[in-house]
Scaffold this motif. Structure first.
Motif, PDB file in Angstrom:
ATOM      1  N   GLU A 125      10.910  66.119 -30.242  1.00 25.48           N
ATOM      2  CA  GLU A 125       9.979  67.004 -29.930  1.00 25.48           C
ATOM      3  C   GLU A 125       9.828  67.344 -28.363  1.00 25.48           C
ATOM      4  O   GLU A 125       9.445  68.573 -28.059  1.00 25.48           O
ATOM      5  CB  GLU A 125       8.747  66.225 -30.342  1.00 25.48           C
ATOM      6  CG  GLU A 125       7.742  67.044 -31.125  1.00 25.48           C
ATOM      7  CD  GLU A 125       6.539  66.215 -31.715  1.00 25.48           C
ATOM      8  OE1 GLU A 125       5.808  65.702 -30.706  1.00 25.48           O
ATOM      9  OE2 GLU A 125       6.505  66.034 -32.790  1.00 25.48           O
ATOM     10  N   GLN A 126      10.037  66.465 -27.596  1.00 28.21           N
ATOM     11  CA  GLN A 126      10.064  66.711 -26.160  1.00 28.21           C
ATOM     12  C   GLN A 126      11.243  67.730 -25.793  1.00 28.21           C
ATOM     13  O   GLN A 126      10.763  68.413 -24.962  1.00 28.21           O
ATOM     14  CB  GLN A 126      10.539  65.407 -25.311  1.00 28.21           C
ATOM     15  CG  GLN A 126       9.288  64.369 -25.182  1.00 28.21           C
ATOM     16  CD  GLN A 126       8.376  64.915 -24.189  1.00 28.21           C
ATOM     17  OE1 GLN A 126       7.639  65.920 -24.547  1.00 28.21           O
ATOM     18  NE2 GLN A 126       7.865  64.104 -23.203  1.00 28.21           N
ATOM     19  N   THR A 127      12.330  67.695 -26.386  1.00 28.40           N
ATOM     20  CA  THR A 127      13.204  68.645 -26.000  1.00 28.40           C
ATOM     21  C   THR A 127      12.957  69.958 -26.324  1.00 28.40           C
ATOM     22  O   THR A 127      12.932  70.904 -25.583  1.00 28.40           O
ATOM     23  CB  THR A 127      14.597  68.569 -27.121  1.00 28.40           C
ATOM     24  OG1 THR A 127      14.987  67.055 -26.985  1.00 28.40           O
ATOM     25  CG2 THR A 127      15.883  69.486 -26.572  1.00 28.40           C
ATOM     26  N   LYS A 128      12.280  70.186 -27.486  1.00 30.15           N
ATOM     27  CA  LYS A 128      11.479  71.520 -27.896  1.00 30.15           C
ATOM     28  C   LYS A 128      10.595  72.056 -26.924  1.00 30.15           C
ATOM     29  O   LYS A 128      10.530  73.141 -26.506  1.00 30.15           O
ATOM     30  CB  LYS A 128      10.942  71.568 -29.205  1.00 30.15           C
ATOM     31  CG  LYS A 128      11.917  71.178 -30.201  1.00 30.15           C
ATOM     32  CD  LYS A 128      11.459  71.242 -31.607  1.00 30.15           C
ATOM     33  CE  LYS A 128      12.574  71.078 -32.859  1.00 30.15           C
ATOM     34  NZ  LYS A 128      11.826  71.022 -34.062  1.00 30.15           N
ATOM     35  N   ILE A 357      -1.787  77.326 -27.150  1.00 29.79           N
ATOM     36  CA  ILE A 357      -0.310  76.965 -27.947  1.00 29.79           C
ATOM     37  C   ILE A 357      -0.258  75.925 -28.087  1.00 29.79           C
ATOM     38  O   ILE A 357      -0.280  74.971 -27.204  1.00 29.79           O
ATOM     39  CB  ILE A 357       0.723  77.771 -27.153  1.00 29.79           C
ATOM     40  CG1 ILE A 357       0.584  79.393 -27.163  1.00 29.79           C
ATOM     41  CG2 ILE A 357       2.126  77.356 -27.527  1.00 29.79           C
ATOM     42  CD1 ILE A 357       1.613  80.205 -26.576  1.00 29.79           C
ATOM     43  N   ASP A 358       0.184  75.323 -29.285  1.00 29.74           N
ATOM     44  CA  ASP A 358       0.581  73.987 -29.448  1.00 29.74           C
ATOM     45  C   ASP A 358       2.002  74.029 -29.170  1.00 29.74           C
ATOM     46  O   ASP A 358       2.860  74.312 -29.979  1.00 29.74           O
ATOM     47  CB  ASP A 358       0.400  73.592 -31.076  1.00 29.74           C
ATOM     48  CG  ASP A 358       0.751  72.142 -31.509  1.00 29.74           C
ATOM     49  OD1 ASP A 358       1.473  71.653 -30.622  1.00 29.74           O
ATOM     50  OD2 ASP A 358       0.171  71.623 -32.553  1.00 29.74           O
ATOM     51  N   ILE A 359       2.451  73.281 -28.125  1.00 26.71           N
ATOM     52  CA  ILE A 359       3.706  73.104 -27.535  1.00 26.71           C
ATOM     53  C   ILE A 359       4.642  72.247 -28.415  1.00 26.71           C
ATOM     54  O   ILE A 359       5.768  72.416 -27.893  1.00 26.71           O
ATOM     55  CB  ILE A 359       3.766  73.064 -26.055  1.00 26.71           C
ATOM     56  CG1 ILE A 359       3.359  71.778 -25.527  1.00 26.71           C
ATOM     57  CG2 ILE A 359       3.414  74.260 -25.150  1.00 26.71           C
ATOM     58  CD1 ILE A 359       3.471  71.537 -24.198  1.00 26.71           C
ATOM     59  N   ASN A 360       4.135  71.528 -29.524  1.00 22.92           N
ATOM     60  CA  ASN A 360       5.141  70.987 -30.258  1.00 22.92           C
ATOM     61  C   ASN A 360       5.657  71.884 -31.512  1.00 22.92           C
ATOM     62  O   ASN A 360       6.471  71.535 -31.890  1.00 22.92           O
ATOM     63  CB  ASN A 360       4.346  69.685 -31.128  1.00 22.92           C
ATOM     64  CG  ASN A 360       3.865  68.822 -29.732  1.00 22.92           C
ATOM     65  OD1 ASN A 360       4.792  68.337 -28.955  1.00 22.92           O
ATOM     66  ND2 ASN A 360       2.837  68.199 -30.041  1.00 22.92           N
ATOM     67  N   THR A 361       4.560  72.918 -32.064  1.00 29.38           N
ATOM     68  CA  THR A 361       4.958  73.443 -33.064  1.00 29.38           C
ATOM     69  C   THR A 361       5.222  75.000 -32.765  1.00 29.38           C
ATOM     70  O   THR A 361       5.700  75.841 -33.416  1.00 29.38           O
ATOM     71  CB  THR A 361       3.981  73.374 -34.130  1.00 29.38           C
ATOM     72  OG1 THR A 361       2.828  73.915 -33.564  1.00 29.38           O
ATOM     73  CG2 THR A 361       3.711  71.990 -34.639  1.00 29.38           C
ATOM     74  N   TYR A 362       4.686  75.359 -31.555  1.00 32.00           N
ATOM     75  CA  TYR A 362       4.620  76.850 -31.107  1.00 32.00           C
ATOM     76  C   TYR A 362       3.602  77.775 -31.605  1.00 32.00           C
ATOM     77  O   TYR A 362       3.445  78.748 -31.352  1.00 32.00           O
ATOM     78  CB  TYR A 362       5.947  77.791 -31.081  1.00 32.00           C
ATOM     79  CG  TYR A 362       7.331  77.054 -30.505  1.00 32.00           C
ATOM     80  CD1 TYR A 362       7.101  75.745 -29.381  1.00 32.00           C
ATOM     81  CD2 TYR A 362       8.335  77.148 -30.861  1.00 32.00           C
ATOM     82  CE1 TYR A 362       8.061  75.210 -28.765  1.00 32.00           C
ATOM     83  CE2 TYR A 362       9.546  76.525 -30.534  1.00 32.00           C
ATOM     84  CZ  TYR A 362       9.327  75.535 -29.481  1.00 32.00           C
ATOM     85  OH  TYR A 362      10.532  74.969 -29.151  1.00 32.00           O
TER      86      TYR A 362
END
Length: 418
Positions: A125-128, A357-362
């Motif tokens: 998740e952190q990479t994304k 924006i949910d930065i885990n799922t975009y």
């Protein structure tokens, strides 16, 4: 392609906790002989005290005592080093989710982002999240360092699998140049020197990639933008009628004879001469600090922008932007802030929060719109006077701004104009 000896490359590192970012930078500095003897001695003593065999390379970048004691990076650590080919500024940014704002700060001026992936865990998740922020900040080059290859027996299949995992999600993002390097920061494989353990990898080691990366075209050389910081009137012999406009070129090129317009007033003139501390020059380009002299006496003051008449930015008082909220207190729509954009500092307010924006799922969150610390969202901003803006993707200088809280004078948000 020849690279000038003094060209500066700024790069940022990002990755999950314990992916080895600080160790990688320590290895870069150590193997490229960029560490002073007293630094080496201090780090060697700390390493011995902590019971490490050899030198703990991560300690070269972790400047805060808390960081050294916990073995994590908290604040953005800036390190400067130079090789015969280039100068480098490294922003070592933290991996934890609660330090998203620190990554945004460290990455905002970077030419390249190094994203570390632990070869044992692959894309997480952190990479994304970090790749998304690199894409949002329009960092032109991304180097994916697959670290800890020594712990997966230097297997080529592991490396290839991680490349396909990464490409699967990064294809949706706006990143122009992505490269992949298998490394072991601890042992120095493919960091400064080629790895004997991974002879299947035919690419260059990391330092060679950084030294030879073409970054000249990252600057916007088309749109001439010169924000005026101050008006210079020496009022002394030889300069009685001199009136110059001093500032730093944000982008593009200005030359004597160019037809220019002063914004937002719209007055037009011609560039008479351009001066620096070393005397007159034939052209000014980013990021030079210069004084521009015009042929006509037009009304120009701090906050105005001199641009070419045939290529103007938009002058707007209302616009949309993506912002990262940096403050402990949440955003307050309709509250007065100071907006700092180049040398222009009008009062402003957040007229509307469109989505987070949910930065885990975009995914876009349109229900909960409260912007809290580390949140990224799209807002509409209204200013008291026009600002001369370009889209952030075209111009990272005239397309960005920060918001300052008028009561506390703290920086509360960093914005990218859409």
């Amino acid at each position: 392609m020849e690279i000038s000896n003094n060209q500066l490359l700024r790069f940022t590192t990002a990755g999950s906790v314990d992916d080895g970012k600080s160790t990688l930078i320590g290895r870069l500095l150590y193997d490229s002989k960029a560490i002073f003897e007293d630094q080496l001695e201090a780090v060697s003593n700390t390493s011995k005290r902590k019971g490490h065999e050899g030198v703990d390379l991560a300690l070269f970048t972790d400047g805060l005592r808390d960081e050294r004691e916990q073995g994590i990076t908290i604040d953005v650590a800036y390190r400067y080093f130079t090789t015969p080919k280039r100068k480098f500024i490294i922003a070592d940014t933290p991996g934890h989710i609660q330090y998203t704002r620190n990554m945004v700060t460290g990455a905002s001026t970077a030419n390249a982002a190094l994203i570390l992936i632990d070869a044992r865990h692959g894309v997480i998740e952190q990479t994304k999240r970090h790749t998304f922020i690199a894409s949002l900040l329009q960092i032109p080059h991304v180097i994916v360092c697959v670290n800890k290859m020594d712990l997966v027996e230097y297997k080529e299949e592991t490396f290839t699998k991680i490349i396909s995992q990464f490409e699967e999600f990064s294809s949706k993002l706006l990143v122009k140049d992505i490269r992949f390097i298998p490394i072991s920061a601890l042992d120095g494989d493919n960091v400064v020197n080629r790895s004997k353990n991974m002879d299947w990898y035919k690419g260059a080691p990391l330092l060679h990639v950084l030294e030879n990366m073409h970054i000249s075209s990252d600057l916007n050389k088309i749109d001439a933008r010169f924000p005026v910081q101050t008006v210079i009137r020496p009022q002394r012999e030889g300069f009685i009628d001199y009136r110059g406009y001093a500032g730093r070129m944000a982008s593009g090129i200005l030359r004597p004879g160019d037809e220019v317009t002063v914004m937002p007033s719209g007055f037009t003139s011609t560039v008479k001469s351009i001066n620096t501390l070393d005397g007159e020059v034939e052209e000014a380009f980013a990021p030079m600090s210069v004084t521009v002299n015009l042929t006509d006496d037009v009304d120009v003051s701090r906050g105005d922008m001199i641009v070419k008449t045939n290529n103007k930015p938009e002058a707007k008082q209302e616009f949309d932007a993506m912002i990262c909220w940096l403050h402990n207190n949440p955003a307050r729509p309709r509250t007065k802030y100071t907006l700092m954009h180049t040398s222009n500092e009008p009062k402003a307010m957040i007229k509307n929060v469109l989505y987070k924006i949910d930065i885990n799922t975009y995914n876009r969150e349109e229900e909960d719109k409260e912007l809290k610390m580390n949140d990224i969202g799209r807002i509409t901003v209204r200013t008291t006077r026009p600002i001369m803006l370009d889209e952030y993707r075209d111009n990272r200088v005239t397309g960005s701004f920060v918001l300052i809280d008028d009561a506390t004078h703290e920086t509360v948000a960093a914005g990218m104009i859409l």
